[in-house]
Design a protein around this motif. Structure first.
Motif, PDB file in Angstrom:
ATOM      1  N   GLY A 190      25.714  -6.620  -0.875  1.00 35.53           N
ATOM      2  CA  GLY A 190      25.714  -5.289  -0.281  1.00 35.53           C
ATOM      3  C   GLY A 190      27.101  -4.938   0.211  1.00 35.53           C
ATOM      4  O   GLY A 190      28.044  -5.732   0.093  1.00 35.53           O
ATOM      5  N   ALA A 191      27.212  -3.723   0.760  1.00 33.22           N
ATOM      6  CA  ALA A 191      28.513  -3.265   1.230  1.00 33.22           C
ATOM      7  C   ALA A 191      29.043  -4.191   2.320  1.00 33.22           C
ATOM      8  O   ALA A 191      30.257  -4.349   2.491  1.00 33.22           O
ATOM      9  CB  ALA A 191      28.391  -1.835   1.753  1.00 33.22           C
ATOM     10  N   ASP A 192      28.153  -4.792   3.086  1.00 34.44           N
ATOM     11  CA  ASP A 192      28.586  -5.665   4.169  1.00 34.44           C
ATOM     12  C   ASP A 192      28.824  -7.102   3.705  1.00 34.44           C
ATOM     13  O   ASP A 192      29.080  -7.990   4.523  1.00 34.44           O
ATOM     14  CB  ASP A 192      27.522  -5.652   5.285  1.00 34.44           C
ATOM     15  CG  ASP A 192      26.154  -6.096   4.770  1.00 34.44           C
ATOM     16  OD1 ASP A 192      26.059  -6.464   3.564  1.00 34.44           O
ATOM     17  OD2 ASP A 192      25.189  -6.083   5.556  1.00 34.44           O
ATOM     18  N   GLN A 197      13.291   5.080  -2.515  1.00 40.62           N
ATOM     19  CA  GLN A 197      13.647   3.740  -2.988  1.00 40.62           C
ATOM     20  C   GLN A 197      15.073   3.712  -3.532  1.00 40.62           C
ATOM     21  O   GLN A 197      15.859   2.810  -3.236  1.00 40.62           O
ATOM     22  CB  GLN A 197      12.658   3.309  -4.071  1.00 40.62           C
ATOM     23  CG  GLN A 197      12.936   1.910  -4.585  1.00 40.62           C
ATOM     24  CD  GLN A 197      12.209   1.613  -5.883  1.00 40.62           C
ATOM     25  OE1 GLN A 197      11.499   2.455  -6.423  1.00 40.62           O
ATOM     26  NE2 GLN A 197      12.406   0.408  -6.384  1.00 40.62           N
ATOM     27  N   PHE A 198      15.387   4.713  -4.341  1.00 39.29           N
ATOM     28  CA  PHE A 198      16.745   4.753  -4.908  1.00 39.29           C
ATOM     29  C   PHE A 198      17.787   4.946  -3.824  1.00 39.29           C
ATOM     30  O   PHE A 198      18.856   4.328  -3.855  1.00 39.29           O
ATOM     31  CB  PHE A 198      16.856   5.862  -5.965  1.00 39.29           C
ATOM     32  CG  PHE A 198      16.404   5.421  -7.330  1.00 39.29           C
ATOM     33  CD1 PHE A 198      17.239   4.664  -8.133  1.00 39.29           C
ATOM     34  CD2 PHE A 198      15.141   5.732  -7.795  1.00 39.29           C
ATOM     35  CE1 PHE A 198      16.833   4.238  -9.388  1.00 39.29           C
ATOM     36  CE2 PHE A 198      14.716   5.315  -9.043  1.00 39.29           C
ATOM     37  CZ  PHE A 198      15.556   4.564  -9.854  1.00 39.29           C
ATOM     38  N   VAL A 251      20.855   2.511  -3.287  1.00 39.27           N
ATOM     39  CA  VAL A 251      22.235   2.984  -3.369  1.00 39.27           C
ATOM     40  C   VAL A 251      22.949   2.697  -2.059  1.00 39.27           C
ATOM     41  O   VAL A 251      24.075   2.170  -2.033  1.00 39.27           O
ATOM     42  CB  VAL A 251      22.281   4.499  -3.698  1.00 39.27           C
ATOM     43  CG1 VAL A 251      23.683   5.059  -3.498  1.00 39.27           C
ATOM     44  CG2 VAL A 251      21.807   4.732  -5.134  1.00 39.27           C
ATOM     45  N   ALA A 252      22.286   3.000  -0.946  1.00 41.10           N
ATOM     46  CA  ALA A 252      22.908   2.814   0.365  1.00 41.10           C
ATOM     47  C   ALA A 252      23.195   1.333   0.635  1.00 41.10           C
ATOM     48  O   ALA A 252      24.242   0.989   1.202  1.00 41.10           O
ATOM     49  CB  ALA A 252      22.017   3.387   1.460  1.00 41.10           C
ATOM     50  N   ALA A 253      22.274   0.476   0.218  1.00 45.66           N
ATOM     51  CA  ALA A 253      22.492  -0.958   0.430  1.00 45.66           C
ATOM     52  C   ALA A 253      23.742  -1.442  -0.295  1.00 45.66           C
ATOM     53  O   ALA A 253      24.481  -2.292   0.202  1.00 45.66           O
ATOM     54  CB  ALA A 253      21.271  -1.741  -0.055  1.00 45.66           C
ATOM     55  N   GLY A 254      23.970  -0.850  -1.452  1.00 47.55           N
ATOM     56  CA  GLY A 254      25.132  -1.269  -2.236  1.00 47.55           C
ATOM     57  C   GLY A 254      26.433  -0.666  -1.738  1.00 47.55           C
ATOM     58  O   GLY A 254      27.457  -1.335  -1.705  1.00 47.55           O
ATOM     59  N   THR A 255      26.380   0.617  -1.384  1.00 52.47           N
ATOM     60  CA  THR A 255      27.620   1.308  -1.037  1.00 52.47           C
ATOM     61  C   THR A 255      27.899   1.287   0.458  1.00 52.47           C
ATOM     62  O   THR A 255      29.034   1.491   0.876  1.00 52.47           O
ATOM     63  CB  THR A 255      27.567   2.788  -1.474  1.00 52.47           C
ATOM     64  OG1 THR A 255      26.471   3.422  -0.778  1.00 52.47           O
ATOM     65  CG2 THR A 255      27.361   2.912  -2.975  1.00 52.47           C
ATOM     66  N   GLY A 256      26.876   1.095   1.250  1.00 56.39           N
ATOM     67  CA  GLY A 256      27.059   1.106   2.686  1.00 56.39           C
ATOM     68  C   GLY A 256      27.119   2.503   3.278  1.00 56.39           C
ATOM     69  O   GLY A 256      27.337   2.673   4.471  1.00 56.39           O
ATOM     70  N   GLU A 257      26.895   3.503   2.441  1.00 57.80           N
ATOM     71  CA  GLU A 257      26.958   4.878   2.952  1.00 57.80           C
ATOM     72  C   GLU A 257      25.661   5.200   3.698  1.00 57.80           C
ATOM     73  O   GLU A 257      24.638   4.537   3.510  1.00 57.80           O
ATOM     74  CB  GLU A 257      27.194   5.866   1.807  1.00 57.80           C
ATOM     75  CG  GLU A 257      26.106   5.862   0.750  1.00 57.80           C
ATOM     76  CD  GLU A 257      26.542   6.568  -0.539  1.00 57.80           C
ATOM     77  OE1 GLU A 257      27.332   7.508  -0.456  1.00 57.80           O
ATOM     78  OE2 GLU A 257      26.063   6.160  -1.610  1.00 57.80           O
ATOM     79  N   PRO A 313      30.309   3.690 -15.372  1.00 59.65           N
ATOM     80  CA  PRO A 313      31.237   3.712 -14.243  1.00 59.65           C
ATOM     81  C   PRO A 313      30.750   2.817 -13.111  1.00 59.65           C
ATOM     82  O   PRO A 313      29.562   2.468 -13.029  1.00 59.65           O
ATOM     83  CB  PRO A 313      31.237   5.177 -13.809  1.00 59.65           C
ATOM     84  CG  PRO A 313      30.702   5.933 -14.971  1.00 59.65           C
ATOM     85  CD  PRO A 313      29.751   5.005 -15.661  1.00 59.65           C
ATOM     86  N   ALA A 314      31.659   2.477 -12.216  1.00 59.74           N
ATOM     87  CA  ALA A 314      31.334   1.574 -11.112  1.00 59.74           C
ATOM     88  C   ALA A 314      30.369   2.213 -10.118  1.00 59.74           C
ATOM     89  O   ALA A 314      29.516   1.537  -9.537  1.00 59.74           O
ATOM     90  CB  ALA A 314      32.613   1.156 -10.395  1.00 59.74           C
ATOM     91  N   GLU A 315      30.470   3.521  -9.923  1.00 63.94           N
ATOM     92  CA  GLU A 315      29.646   4.187  -8.923  1.00 63.94           C
ATOM     93  C   GLU A 315      28.180   4.146  -9.337  1.00 63.94           C
ATOM     94  O   GLU A 315      27.861   4.244 -10.509  1.00 63.94           O
ATOM     95  CB  GLU A 315      30.072   5.650  -8.734  1.00 63.94           C
ATOM     96  CG  GLU A 315      31.535   5.838  -8.418  1.00 63.94           C
ATOM     97  CD  GLU A 315      32.389   6.049  -9.656  1.00 63.94           C
ATOM     98  OE1 GLU A 315      32.233   5.256 -10.614  1.00 63.94           O
ATOM     99  OE2 GLU A 315      33.189   6.991  -9.682  1.00 63.94           O
ATOM    100  N   PRO A 316      27.273   4.019  -8.374  1.00 67.75           N
ATOM    101  CA  PRO A 316      25.866   3.867  -8.740  1.00 67.75           C
ATOM    102  C   PRO A 316      25.169   5.181  -9.131  1.00 67.75           C
ATOM    103  O   PRO A 316      25.571   6.255  -8.699  1.00 67.75           O
ATOM    104  CB  PRO A 316      25.236   3.301  -7.465  1.00 67.75           C
ATOM    105  CG  PRO A 316      26.103   3.784  -6.363  1.00 67.75           C
ATOM    106  CD  PRO A 316      27.489   3.900  -6.923  1.00 67.75           C
ATOM    107  N   LEU A 317      24.142   5.037  -9.906  1.00 63.05           N
ATOM    108  CA  LEU A 317      23.147   6.043 -10.264  1.00 63.05           C
ATOM    109  C   LEU A 317      23.653   7.359 -10.861  1.00 63.05           C
ATOM    110  O   LEU A 317      23.471   7.583 -12.040  1.00 63.05           O
ATOM    111  CB  LEU A 317      22.218   6.332  -9.073  1.00 63.05           C
ATOM    112  CG  LEU A 317      20.891   6.965  -9.516  1.00 63.05           C
ATOM    113  CD1 LEU A 317      20.134   6.039 -10.450  1.00 63.05           C
ATOM    114  CD2 LEU A 317      20.038   7.351  -8.335  1.00 63.05           C
TER     115      LEU A 317
END
Lengths: 475, 299
Positions: free
Chosen positions: B45-47, B101-102, B106-112, B169-173
């Motif tokens: 994750g982001a953390d 869910q998405f 997404v948030a878990a990965g990016t930390g946003e 691309p690296a960015e999700p979804l």
């Protein structure tokens, strides 16, 4: 029944071939900085026609620099309506000098005067006329209005001036400037075109013509100062070009080889189909990337079609390209003739049955009698490789699905032909053929409004039509 | 009751119920296989914390995926435009139902913040809808009749290029949807190398695709190291085109383009794409071929 014809040669007096030609750079003919000139020969007589300069790296530098200057200072910022008028002028001068261009094309290339006069040169003028009209209407075409800059263009020897027109007309209409390299064996009409640019008062540097062989082409294509590469020629060279532009920002279009299937269904109008087969493979000595070089004929009519085809082939007149009765002219070069002979020999070695039209070939020059191979399978090299000569490989099929399967069983995908009287079958087959141009109940038709180009390893991008503008606009 | 007894005996910190975690696998030919190599890699994750293990696809997985894509091409390219549009719209519907869910993934990965992640998800849903609408229109915009100087009917139409390889691309979804949708709406089938950093939303997207009537093999999705698998995809002789959107390294992009030249793949080079902006037709048009059909007119 054999018809006797008296020779009907077109007069050579309309052309004036100079003993030597320089490069056309920045609006003037100049000598090459270094390097030996090359000779261009009449393939029908092996007579040397002229010595032509070979552009080296320094010459290509000069040409690209001239094109860049012309792009930045003049052509790129000229209103489209004004560019259009230059292109209309060029189209008109081509029409005015049409007979001279046709005769010169036949002398340098070996193609029958009937074809250069009735097909090549009229299409050249039509192509400039068509794209001239686009120059001030780009916003309507859907590809933006911003040109790319300097285009490097390398063309083949099979339709020398027509390929020049396919390259230069859309490039100039979109506001690009060009450096074009004609084929080594057929530079002469491109050099007359340079004169036409002068007669049209085209600003210097907008069109530059650098003659030479493969090295000149490679230098041009790989030059860091070009924004766009357009190439027509072999798939092998196309691959090299695609590799060489990797990692650059150069845009590329490639029009490469083909091994087109010409499919004759059992309900086809057979006489028309036979005319189409002949036109498909013997037009321009088979030196056509979209030639119908694989005949796929439905088994139930195969014997009938082959009988009629042989009868028709026996009436083809092979010989003097300048004779107005000639159907099949000279092979363009000794090198190409050797390649055709090699592949035809392989066809025999691999077990296909060879039949050539009975005809007397001239003693001097490069000639190959119209030839068909029967009993060809998909594994035969003559069914897989582009021969680029008057050689037809005949295969059979039983069901329409098999025809499509065989037709598509090739890395190429440039063109295909369908012969059937049933409309729904035409549309069914056309939908499934993986080819950029599909001729149904006709073959080898070209028009400036009609996009041309391949699927798969026949290259990418289209030339002609609205779609042809895309290659020269930034989007 | 034994169960009651267990609850009574539990230690104070144990959860009420242990969560069932998801195994993230590949998506090939409509199925979810593990990597043939048996490899996986930890997704953080982001953390920096552990989120899940994702499959680390291999060369063989690339080949299997290309084979599945080729097998699916005939059916998908032969489907009617209306049908393809319906299916793309169905994907949007399925995605909408799993917004939360998405967004979490997404948030878990990016930390946003969740709100930002939700906005990414919403944009991805809307992108499917946008492309769904193009299914039966792009041929009218990109194709045309040609007024040739002779007695011939002459029509140019865009046809799908074939199997398209995509380095996502690296960015999700949203970025992933923005490269997959334009390729498949026209009838291409694709092999996608998902973002190495954010593979989880990609595999969850595959679950959406698997339940949207999209025929198996139209989209094949591999997770893992694109640096390892992309050369196999770029050099594969049965792939017709390559989208290098997610290749950040210029040297690697050049190398992939060189490999692609071997069978003259159409290549979309990496560019500075703004995935939030309206996409335009560029990407869709990059993976179609103009086919021109001639027929004589006469009586």
């Amino acid at each position: 029944m054999a018809f006797e014809y008296a020779p009907a040669p077109e007069s050579r007096s309309v052309v004036d071939i100079r003993p030597e030609y320089g490069l056309f750079i920045d609006g003037a003919f100049v000598a090459a900085v270094d390097g030996e000139p090359m000779k261009t020969v009449d393939p029908a007589s092996e007579e040397v026609l002229a010595e032509v300069a070979q552009a080296g790296p320094a010459d290509v530098d000069k040409a690209v620099a001239a094109a860049r200057r012309a792009y930045e200072k003049v052509w790129g910022r000229m209103p489209g309506a004004e560019r259009a008028k230059y292109l209309f002028r060029i189209a008109r001068i081509v029409q005015e000098r049409a007979r001279e261009l046709a005769v010169l094309e036949s002398i340098d290339n070996g193609k029958p005067i009937r074809e250069s006069r009735d097909v090549d040169i009229p299409l050249v003028a039509a192509h400039f006329f068509y794209y001239a009209g686009w120059a001030d209407k780009l916003a309507y075409a859907g590809f933006g209005t911003t040109p790319l800059g300097v285009a490097a263009q390398v063309i083949p020897w099979n339709f020398p001036l027509l390929m020049l027109a396919w390259k230069i007309a859309p490039a100039l209409a979109a506001g690009n400037t060009v450096v074009l390299k004609p084929a080594e064996t057929t530079p002469l009409t491109a050099l007359v075109f340079a004169e036409i640019c002068q007669q049209a008062d085209l600003p210097p540097g907008v069109v530059n013509i650098v003659t030479g062989a493969g090295d000149t082409g490679r230098t041009l294509v790989e030059h860091a100062g070009v924004d766009k590469v357009a190439f027509t020629g072999s798939t092998e060279v196309g691959r090299q070009i695609a590799r060489s532009v990797a990692g650059t920002s150069k845009r590329v279009t490639l029009e490469l080889g083909g091994k087109a299937a010409n499919i004759v269904f059992d309900d086809a109008a057979l006489d028309q189909a036979v005319e189409g087969i002949v036109n498909g493979i013997f037009f321009n000595q088979g030196h056509v990337c979209c030639a119908g070089s694989r005949l796929l004929v439905q088994e139930s009519v195969a014997d009938e079609v082959l009988d009629r085809l042989k009868r028709r082939m026996a009436t083809l007149r092979v010989g003097d390209p300048l004779d107005k009765n000639t159907d099949v002219g000279a092979i363009n070069s000794a090198e190409q003739l050797a390649r055709i002979r090699t592949l035809a020999g392989i066809g025999e070695e691999e077990g296909a049955e060879r039949w050539s039209a009975p005809c007397v070939l001239p003693e001097r020059g490069f000639w190959f009698a119209p030839t068909i191979f029967t009993g060809v399978t998909q594994a035969h090299r003559i069914a897989r490789e582009e021969i680029f000569g008057p050689v037809l490989s005949v295969l059979t099929f039983r069901t329409p699905a098999e025809a499509i399967e065989k037709a598509n069983n090739t890395p190429y995908g440039l063109s295909a032909g369908i012969w059937t009287e049933k409309g729904s079958r035409i549309l069914w087959a056309a939908e499934r053929l993986r080819a950029g141009v599909v001729w149904a109940n006709t073959f080898n038709k070209f028009d400036p409004t009609s996009p041309f180009g391949g699927f798969k390893e026949s290259g990418y991008g289209r030339e002609g039509g609205r779609q042809g503008l895309e290659a020269y606009l930034a989007g | 009751m034994p169960a009651k007894q267990k609850r009574a005996d539990r230690t104070p910190d144990a959860p009420v119920r242990l969560a069932v975690r998801k195994t993230y696998k590949l998506f090939v030919g409509g199925k979810f296989p593990r990597s043939e190599s048996g490899r996986s890699y930890p997704v953080q994750g982001a953390d920096g914390g552990f989120l899940a293990n994702a499959a680390l696809a291999s060369r063989k997985d690339v080949r299997d995926a290309v084979q599945a894509a080729r097998k699916a091409f005939g059916g998908w390219s032969g489907a009617t435009a209306y049908n393809r549009g319906q299916i793309l719209y169905r994907i949007a519907e399925m995605l909408e139902g799993r917004r939360a869910q998405f967004a979490d993934e997404v948030a878990a990965g990016t930390g946003e913040p969740t709100a930002a992640a939700l906005s990414t998800v919403d944009a991805a849903i809307d992108r499917w809808v946008w492309y769904a609408g193009w299914a039966d229109k792009y041929a009218q915009v990109l194709g045309n009749a040609n007024p040739v100087a002779g007695p011939y009917f002459n029509l140019s139409s865009p046809e799908p290029t074939g199997v398209v390889g995509i380095v996502a691309p690296a960015e999700p979804l949203l970025a992933l949807v923005s490269v997959v949708a334009p390729a498949i709406v026209t009838g291409n089938t694709v092999v996608v190398l998902a973002s190495e950093r954010h593979p989880l939303p990609a595999i969850t997207l595959a679950e959406v695709l698997a339940t949207s009537d999209l025929p198996g093999g139209v989209v094949n999705l591999l997770t893992g190291s694109a640096a390892e698998t992309a050369p196999w995809l770029a050099g594969h002789a049965d792939v017709n085109a390559l989208d290098l959107a997610g290749v950040a390294d210029a040297g690697q992009a050049a190398e992939l383009e060189r490999l692609a030249a071997e069978n003259l793949k159409r290549v979309v080079r990496p560019a500075a794409d703004d995935w939030r902006a309206e996409p335009g037709l560029g990407r869709l048009a990059a993976f179609v071929e103009t086919k021109t059909v001639w027929h004589p007119r006469g009586v």
